[in-house]
Design a protein around this motif. Structure first.
Motif, mmCIF file in Angstrom:
data_model
loop_
_atom_site.group_PDB
_atom_site.id
_atom_site.type_symbol
_atom_site.label_atom_id
_atom_site.label_comp_id
_atom_site.label_asym_id
_atom_site.label_seq_id
_atom_site.Cartn_x
_atom_site.Cartn_y
_atom_site.Cartn_z
ATOM 1 N N THR A 224 0.826 -1.194 0.000
ATOM 2 C CA THR A 224 0.000 0.000 0.000
ATOM 3 C C THR A 224 0.871 1.259 0.000
ATOM 4 N N PRO A 225 0.511 2.305 -0.742
ATOM 5 C CA PRO A 225 -0.649 2.391 -1.628
ATOM 6 C C PRO A 225 -0.465 1.545 -2.891
ATOM 7 N N TRP A 226 -1.460 0.747 -3.205
ATOM 8 C CA TRP A 226 -1.374 -0.247 -4.263
ATOM 9 C C TRP A 226 -1.271 0.386 -5.646
ATOM 10 N N GLN A 227 -0.504 -0.294 -6.526
ATOM 11 C CA GLN A 227 -0.303 0.205 -7.884
ATOM 12 C C GLN A 227 -0.767 -0.828 -8.913
ATOM 13 N N GLY A 228 -1.051 -0.362 -10.121
ATOM 14 C CA GLY A 228 -1.480 -1.238 -11.193
ATOM 15 C C GLY A 228 -0.305 -1.940 -11.850
ATOM 16 N N GLY A 229 -0.576 -3.051 -12.519
ATOM 17 C CA GLY A 229 0.461 -3.825 -13.171
ATOM 18 C C GLY A 229 1.209 -4.735 -12.231
ATOM 19 N N ALA A 230 0.681 -4.975 -11.021
ATOM 20 C CA ALA A 230 1.337 -5.828 -10.033
ATOM 21 C C ALA A 230 0.823 -7.257 -10.149
ATOM 22 N N ALA A 231 1.668 -8.206 -9.755
ATOM 23 C CA ALA A 231 1.269 -9.614 -9.739
ATOM 24 C C ALA A 231 0.441 -9.876 -8.495
ATOM 25 N N VAL A 232 -0.758 -10.420 -8.683
ATOM 26 C CA VAL A 232 -1.650 -10.695 -7.558
ATOM 27 C C VAL A 232 -2.058 -12.162 -7.586
ATOM 28 N N ARG A 233 -2.218 -12.736 -6.393
ATOM 29 C CA ARG A 233 -2.700 -14.107 -6.286
ATOM 30 C C ARG A 233 -4.197 -14.050 -5.995
ATOM 31 N N ASN A 234 -4.974 -14.612 -6.919
ATOM 32 C CA ASN A 234 -6.421 -14.498 -6.784
ATOM 33 C C ASN A 234 -6.973 -15.483 -5.755
ATOM 34 N N SER A 243 -4.884 -3.880 -12.278
ATOM 35 C CA SER A 243 -5.019 -2.934 -13.385
ATOM 36 C C SER A 243 -4.946 -1.504 -12.881
ATOM 37 N N PHE A 244 -6.030 -0.776 -12.994
ATOM 38 C CA PHE A 244 -6.030 0.637 -12.602
ATOM 39 C C PHE A 244 -6.710 0.837 -11.248
ATOM 40 N N ALA A 245 -6.195 1.790 -10.489
ATOM 41 C CA ALA A 245 -6.869 2.206 -9.265
ATOM 42 C C ALA A 245 -8.088 3.025 -9.648
ATOM 43 N N VAL A 246 -9.216 2.754 -8.975
ATOM 44 C CA VAL A 246 -10.465 3.446 -9.296
ATOM 45 C C VAL A 246 -11.159 3.884 -8.021
ATOM 46 N N ARG A 247 -12.099 4.801 -8.182
ATOM 47 C CA ARG A 247 -12.968 5.222 -7.074
ATOM 48 C C ARG A 247 -14.404 4.907 -7.467
ATOM 49 N N THR A 248 -15.131 4.201 -6.623
ATOM 50 C CA THR A 248 -16.498 3.801 -6.928
ATOM 51 C C THR A 248 -17.448 4.984 -6.800
ATOM 52 N N SER A 249 -18.689 4.771 -7.184
ATOM 53 C CA SER A 249 -19.697 5.844 -7.114
ATOM 54 C C SER A 249 -19.983 6.260 -5.676
ATOM 55 N N LEU A 292 -13.747 -6.215 -12.409
ATOM 56 C CA LEU A 292 -13.957 -6.554 -11.008
ATOM 57 C C LEU A 292 -13.175 -5.579 -10.138
ATOM 58 N N GLY A 293 -13.771 -5.179 -9.010
ATOM 59 C CA GLY A 293 -13.108 -4.294 -8.056
ATOM 60 C C GLY A 293 -12.698 -5.042 -6.804
ATOM 61 N N ILE A 294 -11.491 -4.757 -6.317
ATOM 62 C CA ILE A 294 -10.984 -5.335 -5.071
ATOM 63 C C ILE A 294 -11.012 -4.248 -4.005
ATOM 64 N N THR A 295 -11.746 -4.499 -2.928
ATOM 65 C CA THR A 295 -11.753 -3.538 -1.833
ATOM 66 C C THR A 295 -10.395 -3.550 -1.145
ATOM 67 N N LEU A 296 -9.965 -2.385 -0.695
ATOM 68 C CA LEU A 296 -8.635 -2.245 -0.099
ATOM 69 C C LEU A 296 -8.783 -1.842 1.364
ATOM 70 N N PRO A 297 -8.475 -2.746 2.294
ATOM 71 C CA PRO A 297 -8.579 -2.384 3.714
ATOM 72 C C PRO A 297 -7.794 -1.129 4.052
ATOM 73 N N SER A 298 -6.661 -0.923 3.361
ATOM 74 C CA SER A 298 -5.858 0.272 3.621
ATOM 75 C C SER A 298 -6.532 1.525 3.087
ATOM 76 N N GLY A 299 -7.463 1.338 2.121
ATOM 77 C CA GLY A 299 -8.148 2.480 1.510
ATOM 78 C C GLY A 299 -7.248 3.344 0.676
ATOM 79 N N ARG A 300 -6.080 2.829 0.288
ATOM 80 C CA ARG A 300 -5.097 3.663 -0.399
ATOM 81 C C ARG A 300 -4.646 3.007 -1.698
ATOM 82 N N SER A 301 -4.691 3.792 -2.765
ATOM 83 C CA SER A 301 -4.154 3.361 -4.058
ATOM 84 C C SER A 301 -3.406 4.539 -4.661
#
Length: 453
Positions: A224-234, A243-249, A292-301
């Protein structure tokens, strides 16, 4: 350590340029006696593309690749940054608004208007006749041992008709890895499919054998703060790309990836280190956009994308400056966590409907292929799914979002020079082409706002 992009632009690539004459009744063509142009650097091509995309945006009124069907007579537009040119395909005569733009092009920019048999609206209407309940209808040919399925549908760039991809329907998520028919029999089968789809749509179609697209599921230890293009284990234990950091509605910050990487829901971790990234937001996913969106407990991207090869461990990244629409001929970069960044990938088609390995029809994707300018001659590797597609801007010190990797085209043997992050886990296979969902489509449908750096 996560570093800024200052002082570390992409290496310049020299290209030899052949003369190309494009003309309009109202735009002077370059002189045939003009002296040879000097070799072009990547930064020059980047600046030219920015200019051409701006002009294309004015012509298309800022509409997305698919929504351009709302422009009467419009078929498609191609940009050619190497030759500083535009090619506009139009059914009938362009309106005065477009003629005015083309008559006042910047110095050195040239354009041509080419007659098209069908407009994009015509082709959309025809494509809809091949869909049933929002998915491609099955096909049945007399004498065929197995039913056929449509794997992709897209308008031809020149407006000559629809281009159909098909294969033998082996069931959901299954396809032949080798063509079961001999060459002559396949040609006959493709001709029969073209004839059938032409009757169903009422327009000219071409058909090509194209096995069901394989989703690119499955840089290392992000934080954190998380960045796009990182390897993630699903949640299923496989590897994918953020992918890209986004902010929901509702104002929540999330990290996006591909829906097909995990449609069930669960927790996501870094590929190495196993740090918790977050959980699947079941209210923020859409199969048709493969989003798909991944919620971030840290709240930071961070609004940044990792750059360089997958083997790079210094945390080098660049800020996301915003987003842009795609045009045929644009050069973009794919940013898959499993294989790193591949630039010089050129968009060949836009506005294509394609069916993924999970059986979900994705109605709006673009298709790009590696070129001689692309590292190792490939656009992606298995495991790059969900990764960003971007265009370099500001002399390659920032990234403009263009889309999210969703599926593949043209599998090839990986060159020995290609580094793949999880090559010790499974045998990699490389791709010359990738389908990606345009970023506008995802942001619009998900009601997301792109986080910039």
């Amino acid at each position: 350590m996560k570093q800024s992009g200052r002082g570390r632009g992409r290496a310049a690539i020299s290209l030899s340029v052949a003369a190309l004459t494009l003309s309009l009744p109202f735009v002077a063509a370059p002189s045939a006696a003009a002296s040879p142009r000097p070799a072009l650097t990547a930064s020059v091509i980047e600046k030219r593309q920015e200019t051409l995309d701006t002009i294309a945006g004015r012509i298309t009124e800022g509409l997305s690749e698919s929504d351009r069907a709302r422009i009467p007579g419009f078929t498609d537009i191609e940009v050619d940054p190497v030759h500083d040119s535009l090619r506009l395909h139009w059914k009938g005569s362009p309106p005065q608004r477009v003629r005015h733009i083309l008559a006042r092009l910047p110095e050195g920019v040239h354009a041509s208007v080419l007659p098209a048999r069908y407009s994009k609206a015509d082709l959309h209407t025809a494509r809809a006749k091949l869909l049933h309940g929002g998915r491609p209808a099955g096909l049945r040919l007399p004498g065929a041992a197995a039913p056929l399925r449509i794997t992709s549908i897209g308008p031809a760039v020149d407006g000559s008709g629809l281009e159909i991809g098909y294969d033998e329907d082996r069931g959901a998520g299954r396809s032949d890895r080798m063509d079961p028919l001999a060459s002559a029999a396949r040609q006959d089968r493709s001709a029969d499919v073209a004839a059938l789809t032409a009757r169903l749509t009422g327009i000219r179609t071409t058909a090509t054998y194209q096995p069901l697209s394989t989703d690119l599921s499955s840089r290392q230890d992000d934080g954190t703060p998380w960045q796009g293009g990182a390897a993630v284990r699903n949640p299923g234990g496989g590897i994918c790309s953020s992918s890209f950091a986004v902010r929901t509605s509702t104002g929540q910050y999330e990290m996006s990836t591909a829906y097909h990487c995990d449609g069930r829901g669960g927790t996501w971790h870094t590929y190495r280190g196993g740090k918790l990234i977050g959980t699947t937001d079941t209210a923020q996913r859409l199969a048709s956009d493969d989003a798909l969106g991944i919620t971030l407990p840290s709240g930071r991207s961070a609004g940044r994308l990792y750059d360089g090869p997958a083997s790079e461990t210094d945390g080098y990244s660049k800020p996301v400056s915003g987003w842009g629409h795609n045009n045929v001929g644009d050069y973009v970069c794919t940013d898959g966590a499993n294989s790193g960044v591949h630039c010089g990938v050129q968009i060949a088609k836009t506005d294509i409907g394609v069916t993924g390995e999970n059986g979900v029809y994705r109605p709006a994707t673009d298709l790009a292929y590696a070129t001689s300018r692309t590292r190792d001659g490939i656009a992606a590797v298995n495991g790059d799914s969900g990764g960003p597609v971007f265009a370099g801007v500001n002399n390659s010190t920032a990234d403009e979002a263009r889309g999210v990797i969703t599926a593949l085209d043209r599998t090839v043997k990986c060159p020995s020079s290609e580094y793949v992050l999880d090559s010790g886990v499974r045998t990699p296979w490389c791709l010359q082409g990738v389908y990606f969902v345009p970023i506008f489509q995802t942001l619009h449908d998900m009601k997301w706002t792109l986080v910039t750096g």
